[in-house]
Each structure stands twice: as structure tokens, then as C-alpha cells.
Scaffold this motif. Structure first.
Motif, PDB file in Angstrom:
ATOM      1  N   ASP A 225       0.829  -1.211   0.000  1.00 24.69           N
ATOM      2  CA  ASP A 225       0.000   0.000   0.000  1.00 24.69           C
ATOM      3  C   ASP A 225       0.860   1.256   0.000  1.00 24.69           C
ATOM      4  OD1 ASP A 225      -2.278  -1.514  -0.009  1.00 24.69           O
ATOM      5  OD2 ASP A 225      -2.650  -1.338   2.148  1.00 24.69           O
ATOM      6  N   GLU A 228       2.390   1.818  -3.354  1.00 24.50           N
ATOM      7  CA  GLU A 228       1.348   2.329  -4.253  1.00 24.50           C
ATOM      8  C   GLU A 228       1.145   3.825  -4.035  1.00 24.50           C
ATOM      9  OE1 GLU A 228      -1.619   1.903  -7.242  1.00 24.50           O
ATOM     10  OE2 GLU A 228      -0.018   0.555  -6.555  1.00 24.50           O
ATOM     11  N   ALA A 229       1.220   4.251  -2.760  1.00 27.53           N
ATOM     12  CA  ALA A 229       1.050   5.679  -2.459  1.00 27.53           C
ATOM     13  C   ALA A 229       2.191   6.500  -3.046  1.00 27.53           C
ATOM     14  CB  ALA A 229       0.969   5.875  -0.947  1.00 27.53           C
ATOM     15  N   THR A 232       1.501   6.468  -6.972  1.00 24.30           N
ATOM     16  CA  THR A 232       0.295   7.087  -7.524  1.00 24.30           C
ATOM     17  C   THR A 232      -0.233   8.251  -6.711  1.00 24.30           C
ATOM     18  OG1 THR A 232      -1.243   5.606  -6.354  1.00 24.30           O
ATOM     19  CG2 THR A 232      -0.352   4.834  -8.468  1.00 24.30           C
ATOM     20  N   GLY A 233       0.214   8.398  -5.457  1.00 22.88           N
ATOM     21  CA  GLY A 233      -0.326   9.439  -4.594  1.00 22.88           C
ATOM     22  C   GLY A 233      -1.488   8.972  -3.748  1.00 22.88           C
ATOM     23  N   SER A 234      -1.947   7.726  -3.971  1.00 22.07           N
ATOM     24  CA  SER A 234      -3.062   7.172  -3.194  1.00 22.07           C
ATOM     25  C   SER A 234      -2.662   5.802  -2.656  1.00 22.07           C
ATOM     26  CB  SER A 234      -4.316   7.020  -4.064  1.00 22.07           C
ATOM     27  OG  SER A 234      -4.728   8.265  -4.572  1.00 22.07           O
ATOM     28  N   TYR A 235      -3.021   5.566  -1.383  1.00 24.93           N
ATOM     29  CA  TYR A 235      -2.703   4.275  -0.786  1.00 24.93           C
ATOM     30  C   TYR A 235      -3.520   3.172  -1.444  1.00 24.93           C
ATOM     31  CZ  TYR A 235       0.164   6.108   2.991  1.00 24.93           C
ATOM     32  OH  TYR A 235       1.183   6.695   3.704  1.00 24.93           O
ATOM     33  N   GLY A 236      -2.890   1.981  -1.567  1.00 26.84           N
ATOM     34  CA  GLY A 236      -3.597   0.831  -2.096  1.00 26.84           C
ATOM     35  C   GLY A 236      -4.528   0.231  -1.056  1.00 26.84           C
ATOM     36  N   ASN A 237      -5.163  -0.873  -1.406  1.00 22.25           N
ATOM     37  CA  ASN A 237      -6.115  -1.496  -0.487  1.00 22.25           C
ATOM     38  C   ASN A 237      -5.719  -2.920  -0.117  1.00 22.25           C
ATOM     39  OD1 ASN A 237      -6.549  -2.744  -2.902  1.00 22.25           O
ATOM     40  ND2 ASN A 237      -8.750  -2.314  -3.017  1.00 22.25           N
TER      41      ASN A 237
END
Length: 366
Positions: A225, A228-229, A232-237
Motif C-alpha cells: 500500500d 502504491e502511495a 500514484t499518490g493514493s494508498y492501495g487497499n
């Protein structure tokens, strides 16, 4: 496998086109199911890594070649690699009488790979020097390609078994400790088994909840996660996904990770009430089923050969039947060979999936 310990004239095909690729292997007690799984495991998992080869030598100690012969076939294993059938012949050879020092001076063959040396002396003679070598013989294959294949297959072969099983690839003296009063430290059978697990990364014992693997799964998901952040700038799930999947396994129970990643705790949700659970509040079967899922997930076991001994222990008959669907759902790309006494497990598959060795299971009356 012509003749190894109690196994005689074993010839089994696990069909590559069958779905699911799950094959129960049945026999009565003493039929040699565990021996068969352990031999497959050490030959495929240990043949290429120097630090693992002693486990092969331990298992073969006392495997003799008849007088007047210079070779004995241990096993022939055919593996489909996705394009071709790779035939691996594991043969034991006597030390050449014309050489006085070590096997390394033998003439190197272009159609075989030397694996390890071992003693063919009786097990009571632990001091005898190695006088026999194990070779992997192959045909119509490039030697470098076979070595590369063995490297790959060693990382794709796994064995899961109860820790109460006798592992005949451990040193002979450690097995004798089973009949002695346990001592402190590593000088006891379970201490030696635990030490072996660190070397044999493909070995898993599923008696209790594997908390270390569970925490590793959480940490790996957290790290994915975070990466991913960064990307992309957003945390993964990934973290939320694994929590959700584990809670689905537990039904009305929930699993939570301690804030400091030091352990886990469980809670029961019942009619709006939250009740903290202790280890004794979860059944042996629940912990084992959770452990198998975590093991497959944390090790990312895919496209692999997974050997499982007595997977049905601690499972209600319904769960013995259900474990086939579980494996098919959790990691469907693996080939599973399940040594079992469970009729319920066998009935979850077609009769053609079920393989038997002597003495065969006694069929239940309807």
C-alpha cells in the motif's frame, strides 16, 4: 519408484489436464504416503542448494546398491514445464573402485548432475564415510537448462505436515530423540525440526496458528500500500483486502493486528456485542484452516507443487470436504498432492483424481 523403504513398485500419474489439480493420495496406516511426499520434497526442493543437500543424505542413509551392481534407481519424476516433459532420473551409484580419494574426481557426465554423497551403511553406523552418490540423470536436455530447471522447481516445491510427523530427512540421531525424555535447548526432536525449517523454506508445519506468517502478511500488505502511495499518490487497499479475506474465513469472528505489530487478537461479534476472544476460544480446526490460508498467501505460493500430509486432521467431516474448495479458491494454479485417510476429502473430487498405494483404503459401506 521401484523400491524405497516400504514403497514398492510405485507408479502414479497426476494428470496435468485434470481440474482442479488436487489429488488425494490414500492408503491405510503404514502404507508409506508420508515417505513418498517427503522423498518428492527433498529431491525437488533440496537437490540444487548445497546447504539443503544434507537432508537428502539423511533420507538416503542405508539405501544400498546390491552386490554386483553399480547403480540403483531411486525415483523417476516427470514434470511438465508448460511446454515440454522434463524427465528427471534419480540414480544412486557406487564409488568408483579405481579412485582412492573422493567422488569429485569421477569423470563428469554430460547427461547427469551430481547431487550429493551419502553413506549406504546401516543406520546404526553413523560414522561411516559416504560411499555412494546420488545423481540426477536426464536425456535430450541441455545440462545448463536442467540445472536452471532444478533451481526453479526447488523454489516451487512445498511440503506441509503436522509437526508430530516423523521427518525422515532429519538426522538419524534426532529421530532417536523421539524415544527419549525431552531436554532443554536444541537437543530435542522439535528443536531440531524448528532449526530445519529455517533452512527448508518450503517446509511448513500447520499445527497452530502461524502468527509469524500472519504478521508478515500484514506487513507485506502495508508495504504494498505504501509503495502504491509513492507511485500514484493514493494508498492501495492490500491491507484492507487481507483483513476482509481473513474475516470471511472466521465467520462471525474478527481478527485484529496489534498496533505495534507484535501480535494479533480476535473478537466475536454477537447481537451487537463485541467479546474479546482468547486462544482457547478458537477451535484447533479454525486455527489450522486460517494457518493454511495465511501460509499460501504469505509465501505467495502459485504455480507450485504443494505436498500436504494429513491435511484433514482437526477438521470436522464437512470441513474435510470443504478444504478442496478452499484450496481451489485460495491458490488454484498449484498442483496439490494430499496424503489422506479421509473419505470425505476424496469424495469432493472425481474418482479419477484419487490415487491409492498399497494397502489401499477399505471402502466404507453406504
Amino acid at each position: 519408484m521401484p523400491d524405497f523403504r516400504g514403497l514398492k513398485d510405485i507408479d502414479i500419474t497426476f494428470e496435468k489436464d485434470f481440474f482442479p489439480k488436487i489429488f488425494p493420495l490414500g492408503s491405510q496406516n503404514g502404507g508409506g504416503k508420508s515417505t513418498l511426499l517427503q522423498l518428492i520434497f527433498v529431491l525437488l526442493h533440496c537437490s540444487i542448494d548445497e546447504d539443503k543437500k544434507p537432508f537428502i543424505a539423511n533420507m538416503l542413509q542405508g539405501f544400498k546398491i546390491a552386490d554386483g551392481q553399480d547403480k540403483r534407481v531411486l525415483a523417476i519424476i516427470d514434470i511438465w514445464d508448460g511446454e515440454n516433459l522434463v524427465k528427471l532420473g534419480f540414480n544412486c551409484c557406487k564409488k568408483s573402485p579405481i579412485l582412492e580419494v573422493v567422488f569429485d574426481e569421477d569423470i563428469k557426465s554430460e547427461d547427469s548432475i551430481d547431487i550429493c554423497y551419502y553413506s549406504s551403511a546401516p543406520k546404526s553406523n553413523n560414522n561411516q564415510e559416504p560411499n555412494t552418490k546420488l545423481q540426477c540423470h536426464f536425456t535430450n536436455q541441455n545440462k545448463e537448462r536442467v540445472q536452471s530447471f532444478l533451481h526453479k522447481i526447488s523454489r516451487k516445491t512445498f511440503l506441509a505436515a503436522p509437526s508430530t510427523q516423523v521427518f525422515i530427512f532429519l538426522p538419524q540421531h534426532s529421530r532417536k530423540l523421539l524415544f527419549k525424555q525431552p531436554s532443554n535447548g536444541d537437543n530435542n526432536y522439535h528443536g531440531i525440526l524448528e532449526s530445519a525449517r529455517y533452512k527448508l523454506r518450503g517446509l511448513f508445519t500447520y499445527d497452530f496458528l502461524a502468527v509469524d506468517l500472519l504478521i508478515k502478511s500484514f506487513k507485506d500488505a502495508r508495504d504494498r500500500d505504501f509503495r502504491e502511495a509513492i507511485k500514484t499518490g493514493s494508498y492501495g487497499n492490500s491491507y484492507q483486502t487481507i483483513i476482509k479475506e481473513l474475516n470471511l474465513l472466521l465467520g462471525n469472528k474478527r481478527i485484529n493486528l496489534n498496533e505495534d505489530f507484535s501480535g494479533v487478537n480476535f473478537q466475536l461479534y454477537n447481537n451487537g456485542e463485541t467479546i474479546e476472544l482468547y486462544p482457547e476460544d478458537l477451535s484447533h480446526g479454525e486455527l489450522k484452516r486460517l494457518s493454511i490460508y495465511v501460509w499460501l498467501n504469505s509465501r505467495n505460493i502459485k504455480d507450485a507443487i504443494v505436498l500436504m500430509d494429513e491435511v484433514e486432521i482437526a477438521f470436522h467431516p464437512d470441513w474435510q470436504y470443504q478444504i478442496i474448495s478452499d484450496l481451489k479458491e485460495w491458490a488454484p494454479s498449484n498442483q496439490y498432492i494430499l496424503a489422506t485417510h479421509s473419505y470425505e476429502l476424496c469424495q469432493a473430487l472425481t474418482p479419477a483424481h484419487v490415487k491409492e498405494i498399497e494397502p489401499k483404503l477399505i471402502k466404507q459401506e453406504s
